[in-house]
Design an enzyme around this catalytic site. Sequence first.
Site, mmCIF file in Angstrom:
data_model
loop_
_atom_site.group_PDB
_atom_site.id
_atom_site.type_symbol
_atom_site.label_atom_id
_atom_site.label_comp_id
_atom_site.label_asym_id
_atom_site.label_seq_id
_atom_site.Cartn_x
_atom_site.Cartn_y
_atom_site.Cartn_z
ATOM 1 N N LYS A 191 3.016 8.165 -1.435
ATOM 2 C CA LYS A 191 3.110 8.080 0.024
ATOM 3 C C LYS A 191 3.824 6.817 0.499
ATOM 4 O O LYS A 191 4.273 6.762 1.651
ATOM 5 C CB LYS A 191 1.716 8.181 0.642
ATOM 6 N N SER B 104 -1.190 9.478 -5.028
ATOM 7 C CA SER B 104 -0.858 9.154 -3.636
ATOM 8 C C SER B 104 -0.093 7.863 -3.457
ATOM 9 O O SER B 104 0.296 7.528 -2.324
ATOM 10 C CB SER B 104 -2.135 9.106 -2.789
ATOM 11 N N SER C 252 -4.601 7.867 3.283
ATOM 12 C CA SER C 252 -4.022 8.753 2.264
ATOM 13 C C SER C 252 -4.209 10.219 2.636
ATOM 14 O O SER C 252 -4.487 11.056 1.772
ATOM 15 C CB SER C 252 -4.632 8.467 0.887
#
Length: 304
Positions: free
Chosen positions: A63, A60, A117
């Site tokens: 992101k 993640s 997240s």
Amino acid sequence: MQYISRLVLTLLMLVLSSSLFASPDPARLQLASVNAMIVDLKTDELLYQKNPDAVVPIASVSKLMTALVTLDAHLPMNERIPIEVRDSVHMQNVISRIRIGSELPREDVLHLALMASENRAATALAHAYPGGYFAFVRAMNEKAQALGMTSTRFVEPTGLSHFNVSTARDLVRLIRAAREYPAVRQMTTSSKMDARFQRPRYILAFYNTNRLVNRDNWNILLSKTGYIDEAGRCLVMLSRIGNRDVAMVFLDSFGKRSHIGDAGRVRRWLETGVGGEVPRSAARYEREKNRAGRSATLLADKSR
């Protein structure tokens, strides 16, 4: 005699000041992460590196790039966008508290993707991008190339795919770029958000995935965590430690808290010169990873 005393005092002050501002010995820092890089962004001084050019999944942490592409598009942040995942094969059967089809302002969707997240939030940002989901993924790779992240590749916006890969060195470049976006700094370091959805109406509370943002003894300027099995625990962070703005990248750390522990070890090392010991399980994990990597290299050499 008085002159000699003043000279001794001056020399002593010079020695003390040099020790205060000198960088600590990298050999005294032990980390649980397999790949890492620590850089003072004020001076561009490389403080520490460990397998900085190994290309590995980043989970993640992806992101952060999702946020940069979203913000670069200069889309209306107060526009309500639907939560959609239809074009992402990686989002099939992914569990989330957010309901498909419900709406939230783009700014809040971005906030959830960065702070909590949230995978459906990140995917919704891609669907609401001009040209749609696949145009968004192309823009992620174009942005990476523009930033000089030559070892980085994205196939989707969440990090659920282990084909989202980068290096510790490239991710320092990403931190350097992301800190220029006030929204990214604010969203990644906020503690909590109450998201107010429409169609249907409901409210959900979300929290930061990095527990360090709640600690008074940390001055965190930017943060993003990540985890999938293939990537291990990951953390990228920009923190002010003393007079330094320290970019930290920790990739492939074993154990739920080892990446957080690595951040603490780095801060202690910068403040005292002592890094501390890593858990035995983390050290064993790294040895096994290195052994597996060497075996894979040998097999690749034999297949050529």
